[in-house]
Design a protein around this motif. Structure first.
Motif, PDB file in Angstrom:
ATOM      1  N   GLY A 202       0.787  -1.232   0.000  1.00 52.17           N
ATOM      2  CA  GLY A 202       0.000   0.000   0.000  1.00 52.17           C
ATOM      3  C   GLY A 202       0.810   1.268   0.000  1.00 52.17           C
ATOM      4  N   ILE A 203       2.151   1.163   0.015  1.00 54.12           N
ATOM      5  CA  ILE A 203       2.969   2.370   0.017  1.00 54.12           C
ATOM      6  C   ILE A 203       3.161   2.837  -1.423  1.00 54.12           C
ATOM      7  CG2 ILE A 203       5.225   3.331   0.571  1.00 54.12           C
ATOM      8  CD1 ILE A 203       5.326   1.275   2.857  1.00 54.12           C
ATOM      9  N   LYS A 204       2.679   4.075  -1.671  1.00 54.13           N
ATOM     10  CA  LYS A 204       2.793   4.624  -3.021  1.00 54.13           C
ATOM     11  C   LYS A 204       3.242   6.062  -2.918  1.00 54.13           C
ATOM     12  CE  LYS A 204      -1.316   3.860  -4.661  1.00 54.13           C
ATOM     13  NZ  LYS A 204      -2.398   3.844  -5.646  1.00 54.13           N
ATOM     14  N   MET A 205       3.799   6.550  -4.030  1.00 54.05           N
ATOM     15  CA  MET A 205       4.193   7.961  -4.076  1.00 54.05           C
ATOM     16  C   MET A 205       2.978   8.873  -4.185  1.00 54.05           C
ATOM     17  SD  MET A 205       7.301   9.009  -3.892  1.00 54.05           S
ATOM     18  CE  MET A 205       7.254  10.520  -4.846  1.00 54.05           C
ATOM     19  N   GLY A 206       1.972   8.421  -4.896  1.00 50.16           N
ATOM     20  CA  GLY A 206       0.810   9.268  -5.116  1.00 50.16           C
ATOM     21  C   GLY A 206       1.077  10.336  -6.159  1.00 50.16           C
ATOM     22  N   LEU A 207       1.755   9.945  -7.238  1.00 50.66           N
ATOM     23  CA  LEU A 207       2.117  10.903  -8.292  1.00 50.66           C
ATOM     24  C   LEU A 207       0.931  11.701  -8.856  1.00 50.66           C
ATOM     25  CD1 LEU A 207       4.824   8.874 -10.287  1.00 50.66           C
ATOM     26  CD2 LEU A 207       5.200  10.763  -8.722  1.00 50.66           C
ATOM     27  N   PRO A 208      -0.250  11.067  -9.085  1.00 50.54           N
ATOM     28  CA  PRO A 208      -1.362  11.859  -9.636  1.00 50.54           C
ATOM     29  C   PRO A 208      -1.755  13.037  -8.748  1.00 50.54           C
ATOM     30  CG  PRO A 208      -1.851   9.526  -9.781  1.00 50.54           C
ATOM     31  CD  PRO A 208      -0.619   9.658  -8.937  1.00 50.54           C
ATOM     32  N   ASN A 209      -1.392  12.960  -7.474  1.00 51.68           N
ATOM     33  CA  ASN A 209      -1.757  14.045  -6.568  1.00 51.68           C
ATOM     34  C   ASN A 209      -1.050  15.360  -6.910  1.00 51.68           C
ATOM     35  OD1 ASN A 209      -3.439  14.778  -4.440  1.00 51.68           O
ATOM     36  ND2 ASN A 209      -1.790  14.623  -2.950  1.00 51.68           N
ATOM     37  N   ILE A 210       0.040  15.282  -7.671  1.00 51.58           N
ATOM     38  CA  ILE A 210       0.720  16.507  -8.135  1.00 51.58           C
ATOM     39  C   ILE A 210      -0.273  17.361  -8.915  1.00 51.58           C
ATOM     40  CG2 ILE A 210       2.542  17.433  -9.627  1.00 51.58           C
ATOM     41  CD1 ILE A 210       4.129  14.884  -9.131  1.00 51.58           C
ATOM     42  N   MET A 211      -1.007  16.694  -9.833  1.00 48.26           N
ATOM     43  CA  MET A 211      -1.965  17.420 -10.667  1.00 48.26           C
ATOM     44  C   MET A 211      -3.143  17.929  -9.850  1.00 48.26           C
ATOM     45  SD  MET A 211      -0.741  17.914 -13.441  1.00 48.26           S
ATOM     46  CE  MET A 211      -1.979  18.718 -14.425  1.00 48.26           C
ATOM     47  N   LEU A 212      -3.635  17.100  -8.922  1.00 47.37           N
ATOM     48  CA  LEU A 212      -4.790  17.515  -8.119  1.00 47.37           C
ATOM     49  C   LEU A 212      -4.449  18.728  -7.266  1.00 47.37           C
ATOM     50  CD1 LEU A 212      -6.507  14.222  -6.964  1.00 47.37           C
ATOM     51  CD2 LEU A 212      -7.002  15.708  -8.887  1.00 47.37           C
ATOM     52  N   LEU A 213      -3.253  18.694  -6.701  1.00 42.99           N
ATOM     53  CA  LEU A 213      -2.789  19.805  -5.873  1.00 42.99           C
ATOM     54  C   LEU A 213      -2.706  21.084  -6.705  1.00 42.99           C
ATOM     55  CD1 LEU A 213      -1.922  19.839  -2.910  1.00 42.99           C
ATOM     56  CD2 LEU A 213       0.431  19.603  -3.662  1.00 42.99           C
ATOM     57  N   PHE A 214      -2.160  20.927  -7.905  1.00 45.01           N
ATOM     58  CA  PHE A 214      -2.036  22.070  -8.817  1.00 45.01           C
ATOM     59  C   PHE A 214      -3.415  22.632  -9.157  1.00 45.01           C
ATOM     60  CE2 PHE A 214      -2.497  23.011 -13.386  1.00 45.01           C
ATOM     61  CZ  PHE A 214      -1.951  24.277 -13.391  1.00 45.01           C
ATOM     62  N   LEU A 215      -4.356  21.743  -9.518  1.00 43.96           N
ATOM     63  CA  LEU A 215      -5.701  22.186  -9.908  1.00 43.96           C
ATOM     64  C   LEU A 215      -6.413  22.870  -8.747  1.00 43.96           C
ATOM     65  CD1 LEU A 215      -6.799  19.102 -12.001  1.00 43.96           C
ATOM     66  CD2 LEU A 215      -6.426  21.410 -12.868  1.00 43.96           C
ATOM     67  N   LEU A 216      -6.220  22.304  -7.540  1.00 46.81           N
ATOM     68  CA  LEU A 216      -6.858  22.865  -6.348  1.00 46.81           C
ATOM     69  C   LEU A 216      -6.411  24.307  -6.128  1.00 46.81           C
ATOM     70  CD1 LEU A 216      -8.687  22.157  -3.903  1.00 46.81           C
ATOM     71  CD2 LEU A 216      -6.626  21.507  -2.691  1.00 46.81           C
ATOM     72  N   TYR A 217      -5.133  24.571  -6.357  1.00 47.03           N
ATOM     73  CA  TYR A 217      -4.594  25.907  -6.119  1.00 47.03           C
ATOM     74  C   TYR A 217      -4.801  26.847  -7.311  1.00 47.03           C
ATOM     75  CZ  TYR A 217      -2.544  25.141  -1.555  1.00 47.03           C
ATOM     76  OH  TYR A 217      -2.389  24.930  -0.221  1.00 47.03           O
ATOM     77  N   ARG A 218      -4.707  26.289  -8.527  1.00 43.28           N
ATOM     78  CA  ARG A 218      -4.837  27.134  -9.716  1.00 43.28           C
ATOM     79  C   ARG A 218      -6.297  27.513  -9.955  1.00 43.28           C
ATOM     80  NH1 ARG A 218      -5.623  30.024 -13.003  1.00 43.28           N
ATOM     81  NH2 ARG A 218      -4.567  30.569 -14.946  1.00 43.28           N
ATOM     82  N   PHE A 219      -7.196  26.539  -9.790  1.00 41.91           N
ATOM     83  CA  PHE A 219      -8.620  26.809  -9.970  1.00 41.91           C
ATOM     84  C   PHE A 219      -9.329  26.676  -8.618  1.00 41.91           C
ATOM     85  CE2 PHE A 219      -7.088  25.039 -14.013  1.00 41.91           C
ATOM     86  CZ  PHE A 219      -7.340  26.113 -14.849  1.00 41.91           C
ATOM     87  N   SER A 220     -10.097  25.592  -8.442  1.00 45.21           N
ATOM     88  CA  SER A 220     -10.769  25.391  -7.158  1.00 45.21           C
ATOM     89  C   SER A 220     -11.005  23.894  -6.981  1.00 45.21           C
ATOM     90  CB  SER A 220     -12.102  26.135  -7.130  1.00 45.21           C
ATOM     91  OG  SER A 220     -13.043  25.445  -7.932  1.00 45.21           O
ATOM     92  N   VAL A 221     -11.678  23.541  -5.898  1.00 45.60           N
ATOM     93  CA  VAL A 221     -11.934  22.132  -5.604  1.00 45.60           C
ATOM     94  C   VAL A 221     -12.812  21.489  -6.678  1.00 45.60           C
ATOM     95  CG1 VAL A 221     -13.957  22.568  -4.149  1.00 45.60           C
ATOM     96  CG2 VAL A 221     -12.563  20.526  -3.756  1.00 45.60           C
ATOM     97  N   LYS A 222     -13.656  22.315  -7.335  1.00 42.59           N
ATOM     98  CA  LYS A 222     -14.558  21.788  -8.375  1.00 42.59           C
ATOM     99  C   LYS A 222     -13.775  21.136  -9.509  1.00 42.59           C
ATOM    100  CE  LYS A 222     -16.976  25.158  -9.698  1.00 42.59           C
ATOM    101  NZ  LYS A 222     -17.782  26.306 -10.030  1.00 42.59           N
ATOM    102  N   GLU A 223     -12.791  21.894 -10.022  1.00 45.30           N
ATOM    103  CA  GLU A 223     -11.992  21.405 -11.152  1.00 45.30           C
ATOM    104  C   GLU A 223     -11.189  20.167 -10.739  1.00 45.30           C
ATOM    105  OE1 GLU A 223     -12.455  24.473 -10.399  1.00 45.30           O
ATOM    106  OE2 GLU A 223     -13.010  25.558 -12.218  1.00 45.30           O
ATOM    107  N   ALA A 224     -10.608  20.222  -9.528  1.00 47.45           N
ATOM    108  CA  ALA A 224      -9.808  19.088  -9.047  1.00 47.45           C
ATOM    109  C   ALA A 224     -10.680  17.843  -8.910  1.00 47.45           C
ATOM    110  CB  ALA A 224      -9.161  19.439  -7.710  1.00 47.45           C
TER     111      ALA A 224
END
Lengths: 168, 123
Positions: A38-60
């Protein structure tokens, strides 16, 4: 106005493709520590974090949702969907809350997102397998989630920094 | 910026402290296990003493899905039919409360300490 909306839609589609690729790359990597699953880097979270900050929770949330179903259709099944859905919802909710409080850095938001992603999946595992002892995995997963969260947070910060100037 | 860093450290430090507290409880209260219980969908389907060395196939109806091996007082999964092989890679367990989880087969190997009402073998 209309042009801007189309542009944004196209950009979000591009982001979805990037998260899918990141999820795929992560699946190709060997397990970091085979003794504890179950140990993972969580690479897709890079994009989610970016979207959350660049736009809002809706887009993420939209990108995350499309990604979840696409991954389930391409590589997984209905069971893996339940796990990833619980992780993604809890993670995004906590990250959005912490971002809105506006007292923490992007790295801390990313760390908490990682930890709560693990927590969501462990909770589903406890419910599905009806074995509460699985909860002890959270001890190890909190530590590894913190380390992964720092790296992902820094990556997300850099993506945001370089894409901020670009008009979308 | 400095305030943010302080908040970050407080938040993450707090979370890690909670994890450390749970780890402490876990390590202080755990006992040597006596049995390896095989759980399928939450119900115990078999229980093997850790003192009895041997190979125990776990079946799903007729087909064998996992092979439980007890050796040197520890339990491990030696073979599994799942594609990810996470349970096979998992280290051997022997302490009460430790688990090996096989998600695709919904099989959990749980180490238990209590000896009350525990038959040597239930098949």
């Amino acid at each position: 106005m209309r042009n801007k909306k189309t542009k944004k839609l196209a950009f979000l589609g591009l982001c979805t493709a990037v998260t899918l690729i990141l999820a795929y790359v992560e699946a190709l990597l060997p397990p970091l520590w085979a003794a504890v699953p179950g140990i993972k880097m969580g690479l897709p979270n890079i994009m989610l974090l970016f979207l959350l900050y660049r736009f809002s929770v809706k887009e993420a949330a939209a990108v995350s949702l499309v990604r979840l179903f696409a991954v389930a259709l391409l590589f997984g099944n209905i069971m893996t969907l339940a796990y990833s859905f619980a992780g993604a919802v809890l993670s995004l909710a906590v990250m959005n809350l912490l971002k809105r409080i506006d007292r923490f850095s992007m790295v801390a938001v990313s760390i908490m997102g990682g930890i709560f992603h693990n927590l969501g999946q462990v909770l589903v595992a406890i419910l599905v397998l009806e074995t509460a002892e699985i909860g002890y995995y959270m001890i190890v997963l909190t530590v590894t989630g913190t380390i992964a969260g720092i790296l992902i947070g820094l990556a997300g910060y850099l993506v945001l920094k370089y894409l901020k100037q670009k008009e979308i | 910026m400095r305030k943010r860093l302080r908040n970050d450290i407080l938040l993450i430090g707090g979370v890690l402290l909670i994890a450390a507290a749970f780890a402490l409880i876990f390590f202080l209260t755990r006992k040597e296990g006596a049995y390896a219980a095989v759980m399928k969908n939450g119900t115990e389907i078999a229980r093997y003493a850790l003192s009895a060395e041997g190979e125990y196939p776990i079946t799903d109806g007729e087909t064998v899905t996992n092979l439980l091996v007890i050796r040197g007082g520890k339990a491990e999964i030696a073979e599994a039919t799942c594609p990810d092989q996470i349970c096979v890679n998992h280290r051997a367990v022997s302490k009460a409360g430790e688990t090996i989880v096989c998600l695709p087969q919904e099989v959990v190997i749980k180490i238990v300490a209590e000896t009350k009402n525990a038959p040597d073998m239930v098949v």
